[in-house]
Design a protein around this motif. Structure first.
Motif, PDB file in Angstrom:
ATOM      1  N   ILE A 107      13.050  16.355  10.446  1.00 62.09           N
ATOM      2  CA  ILE A 107      11.704  16.594  10.975  1.00 62.09           C
ATOM      3  C   ILE A 107      11.725  16.290  12.471  1.00 62.09           C
ATOM      4  O   ILE A 107      12.713  15.776  13.003  1.00 62.09           O
ATOM      5  N   ASN A 108      10.627  16.574  13.142  1.00 56.29           N
ATOM      6  CA  ASN A 108      10.482  16.280  14.560  1.00 56.29           C
ATOM      7  C   ASN A 108      10.629  14.776  14.791  1.00 56.29           C
ATOM      8  O   ASN A 108      10.101  13.970  14.026  1.00 56.29           O
ATOM      9  N   ASN A 109      11.324  14.400  15.861  1.00 55.84           N
ATOM     10  CA  ASN A 109      11.587  12.976  16.092  1.00 55.84           C
ATOM     11  C   ASN A 109      10.326  12.154  16.360  1.00 55.84           C
ATOM     12  O   ASN A 109      10.259  10.993  15.982  1.00 55.84           O
ATOM     13  N   HIS A 110       9.307  12.733  16.972  1.00 53.40           N
ATOM     14  CA  HIS A 110       8.064  11.979  17.219  1.00 53.40           C
ATOM     15  C   HIS A 110       7.393  11.618  15.898  1.00 53.40           C
ATOM     16  O   HIS A 110       6.945  10.482  15.712  1.00 53.40           O
ATOM     17  N   THR A 111       7.345  12.566  14.979  1.00 51.34           N
ATOM     18  CA  THR A 111       6.799  12.297  13.647  1.00 51.34           C
ATOM     19  C   THR A 111       7.681  11.289  12.925  1.00 51.34           C
ATOM     20  O   THR A 111       7.178  10.375  12.266  1.00 51.34           O
ATOM     21  N   GLY A 112       8.990  11.420  13.075  1.00 54.06           N
ATOM     22  CA  GLY A 112       9.919  10.505  12.433  1.00 54.06           C
ATOM     23  C   GLY A 112       9.759   9.067  12.891  1.00 54.06           C
ATOM     24  O   GLY A 112       9.751   8.142  12.077  1.00 54.06           O
ATOM     25  N   TYR A 113       9.592   8.858  14.185  1.00 50.13           N
ATOM     26  CA  TYR A 113       9.402   7.493  14.704  1.00 50.13           C
ATOM     27  C   TYR A 113       8.083   6.908  14.206  1.00 50.13           C
ATOM     28  O   TYR A 113       7.996   5.719  13.895  1.00 50.13           O
ATOM     29  N   PHE A 114       7.046   7.750  14.119  1.00 49.39           N
ATOM     30  CA  PHE A 114       5.758   7.327  13.573  1.00 49.39           C
ATOM     31  C   PHE A 114       5.932   6.867  12.121  1.00 49.39           C
ATOM     32  O   PHE A 114       5.460   5.799  11.728  1.00 49.39           O
ATOM     33  N   LEU A 115       6.628   7.654  11.316  1.00 47.40           N
ATOM     34  CA  LEU A 115       6.864   7.305   9.915  1.00 47.40           C
ATOM     35  C   LEU A 115       7.708   6.044   9.795  1.00 47.40           C
ATOM     36  O   LEU A 115       7.460   5.201   8.920  1.00 47.40           O
ATOM     37  N   LEU A 143       5.450   3.069  10.357  1.00 46.36           N
ATOM     38  CA  LEU A 143       4.580   2.877   9.183  1.00 46.36           C
ATOM     39  C   LEU A 143       5.357   2.294   8.013  1.00 46.36           C
ATOM     40  O   LEU A 143       4.849   1.446   7.270  1.00 46.36           O
ATOM     41  N   ASN A 144       6.590   2.742   7.853  1.00 41.29           N
ATOM     42  CA  ASN A 144       7.426   2.336   6.725  1.00 41.29           C
ATOM     43  C   ASN A 144       7.782   0.855   6.769  1.00 41.29           C
ATOM     44  O   ASN A 144       8.140   0.282   5.754  1.00 41.29           O
ATOM     45  N   LYS A 145       7.667   0.232   7.912  1.00 44.27           N
ATOM     46  CA  LYS A 145       7.939  -1.205   8.030  1.00 44.27           C
ATOM     47  C   LYS A 145       6.845  -2.043   7.356  1.00 44.27           C
ATOM     48  O   LYS A 145       7.084  -3.175   6.955  1.00 44.27           O
ATOM     49  N   PHE A 146       5.635  -1.488   7.242  1.00 49.15           N
ATOM     50  CA  PHE A 146       4.502  -2.238   6.704  1.00 49.15           C
ATOM     51  C   PHE A 146       3.966  -1.685   5.389  1.00 49.15           C
ATOM     52  O   PHE A 146       3.226  -2.377   4.693  1.00 49.15           O
ATOM     53  N   HIS A 147       4.286  -0.448   5.056  1.00 51.74           N
ATOM     54  CA  HIS A 147       3.742   0.206   3.869  1.00 51.74           C
ATOM     55  C   HIS A 147       4.831   1.022   3.181  1.00 51.74           C
ATOM     56  O   HIS A 147       5.851   1.347   3.783  1.00 51.74           O
ATOM     57  N   SER A 148       4.562   1.389   1.944  1.00 43.90           N
ATOM     58  CA  SER A 148       5.444   2.295   1.225  1.00 43.90           C
ATOM     59  C   SER A 148       5.005   3.717   1.560  1.00 43.90           C
ATOM     60  O   SER A 148       3.969   4.186   1.105  1.00 43.90           O
ATOM     61  N   VAL A 149       5.796   4.418   2.384  1.00 43.01           N
ATOM     62  CA  VAL A 149       5.411   5.722   2.928  1.00 43.01           C
ATOM     63  C   VAL A 149       6.193   6.836   2.238  1.00 43.01           C
ATOM     64  O   VAL A 149       7.404   6.726   2.050  1.00 43.01           O
ATOM     65  N   MET A 173       0.841  -1.172   0.000  1.00 40.64           N
ATOM     66  CA  MET A 173       0.000   0.000   0.000  1.00 40.64           C
ATOM     67  C   MET A 173       0.891   1.241   0.000  1.00 40.64           C
ATOM     68  O   MET A 173       1.828   1.348   0.787  1.00 40.64           O
ATOM     69  N   ASN A 174       0.594   2.167  -0.884  1.00 46.64           N
ATOM     70  CA  ASN A 174       1.311   3.444  -0.940  1.00 46.64           C
ATOM     71  C   ASN A 174       0.577   4.461  -0.087  1.00 46.64           C
ATOM     72  O   ASN A 174      -0.595   4.758  -0.333  1.00 46.64           O
ATOM     73  N   LEU A 175       1.272   5.009   0.900  1.00 50.25           N
ATOM     74  CA  LEU A 175       0.681   5.938   1.855  1.00 50.25           C
ATOM     75  C   LEU A 175       1.411   7.266   1.818  1.00 50.25           C
ATOM     76  O   LEU A 175       2.631   7.318   1.987  1.00 50.25           O
ATOM     77  N   LEU A 176       0.659   8.346   1.586  1.00 50.17           N
ATOM     78  CA  LEU A 176       1.207   9.699   1.611  1.00 50.17           C
ATOM     79  C   LEU A 176       0.857  10.319   2.958  1.00 50.17           C
ATOM     80  O   LEU A 176      -0.307  10.356   3.343  1.00 50.17           O
ATOM     81  N   VAL A 177       1.863  10.783   3.686  1.00 46.81           N
ATOM     82  CA  VAL A 177       1.656  11.429   4.980  1.00 46.81           C
ATOM     83  C   VAL A 177       1.949  12.916   4.815  1.00 46.81           C
ATOM     84  O   VAL A 177       3.044  13.294   4.406  1.00 46.81           O
ATOM     85  N   ILE A 178       0.943  13.749   5.117  1.00 47.98           N
ATOM     86  CA  ILE A 178       1.069  15.194   5.009  1.00 47.98           C
ATOM     87  C   ILE A 178       1.329  15.759   6.398  1.00 47.98           C
ATOM     88  O   ILE A 178       0.488  15.637   7.288  1.00 47.98           O
ATOM     89  N   GLY A 179       2.485  16.367   6.602  1.00 48.24           N
ATOM     90  CA  GLY A 179       2.833  16.940   7.898  1.00 48.24           C
ATOM     91  C   GLY A 179       2.204  18.302   8.114  1.00 48.24           C
ATOM     92  O   GLY A 179       1.666  18.913   7.191  1.00 48.24           O
ATOM     93  N   ASN A 180       2.278  18.782   9.347  1.00 46.94           N
ATOM     94  CA  ASN A 180       1.712  20.098   9.660  1.00 46.94           C
ATOM     95  C   ASN A 180       2.788  21.081  10.135  1.00 46.94           C
ATOM     96  O   ASN A 180       2.493  22.063  10.780  1.00 46.94           O
ATOM     97  N   ASN A 232      17.302   7.672   7.770  1.00 47.47           N
ATOM     98  CA  ASN A 232      16.330   6.672   8.210  1.00 47.47           C
ATOM     99  C   ASN A 232      15.521   6.081   7.061  1.00 47.47           C
ATOM    100  O   ASN A 232      14.549   5.360   7.288  1.00 47.47           O
ATOM    101  N   GLU A 233      15.930   6.384   5.832  1.00 52.86           N
ATOM    102  CA  GLU A 233      15.346   5.804   4.616  1.00 52.86           C
ATOM    103  C   GLU A 233      13.839   6.032   4.502  1.00 52.86           C
ATOM    104  O   GLU A 233      13.084   5.139   4.132  1.00 52.86           O
ATOM    105  N   ILE A 234      13.413   7.255   4.819  1.00 50.87           N
ATOM    106  CA  ILE A 234      12.019   7.647   4.645  1.00 50.87           C
ATOM    107  C   ILE A 234      11.933   8.460   3.364  1.00 50.87           C
ATOM    108  O   ILE A 234      12.661   9.444   3.194  1.00 50.87           O
ATOM    109  N   LYS A 235      11.060   8.042   2.437  1.00 50.76           N
ATOM    110  CA  LYS A 235      10.865   8.822   1.215  1.00 50.76           C
ATOM    111  C   LYS A 235      10.172  10.128   1.589  1.00 50.76           C
ATOM    112  O   LYS A 235       9.293  10.143   2.448  1.00 50.76           O
ATOM    113  N   TYR A 236      10.541  11.198   0.916  1.00 53.30           N
ATOM    114  CA  TYR A 236       9.965  12.502   1.236  1.00 53.30           C
ATOM    115  C   TYR A 236       9.898  13.368  -0.007  1.00 53.30           C
ATOM    116  O   TYR A 236      10.574  13.108  -1.008  1.00 53.30           O
ATOM    117  N   SER A 237       9.061  14.380   0.075  1.00 51.31           N
ATOM    118  CA  SER A 237       8.946  15.376  -0.979  1.00 51.31           C
ATOM    119  C   SER A 237       8.735  16.726  -0.309  1.00 51.31           C
ATOM    120  O   SER A 237       7.833  16.869   0.519  1.00 51.31           O
TER     121      SER A 237
END
Length: 105
Positions: free
Chosen positions: A21-29, A32-38, A1-8, A61-66
């Protein structure tokens, strides 16, 4: 599943090579990245290593971003539409101006 996460908040950019980014948001991502394409996206600011809460590095941390362009530009809508087309689901952080705009699209 491809998941787009929009930060605030914003992605802190250091010398155009490190993206924080903030570490709390980073740990959340990261979880999520372990189970989905984020893919994570939000606006950007200049990163200040001495005075910042942005302490999670996206590339390391190998999180895709834009990084989104300014909301006042024509490129913003084009970037958002491209991201939305490339993902099946969207997670919006509220409150946030970018999240509200994307929710309306």
């Amino acid at each position: 599943m491809n998941l787009l996460v929009i930060g605030n908040g914003s992605i802190g950019i250091f010398e155009n090579s490190e993206f924080y980014i903030n570490n709390h948001t980073g740990y959340f991502l990261d979880k999520l990245n372990k189970f989905h394409s984020v893919t994570f996206t939000q606006g950007a600011t200049k990163y200040d290593k001495n005075n910042n809460l942005q302490n999670f590095e996206l590339k390391k941390n190998e999180i895709k971003y834009s990084v989104l362009p300014e909301t006042r530009t024509k490129g913003f809508i084009n970037a958002v539409i491209k991201l939305l087309k490339n993902n099946e689901f969207v997670y919006l952080f509220y409150p946030g101006t970018v999240s509200r705009i994307i929710a309306l699209i």
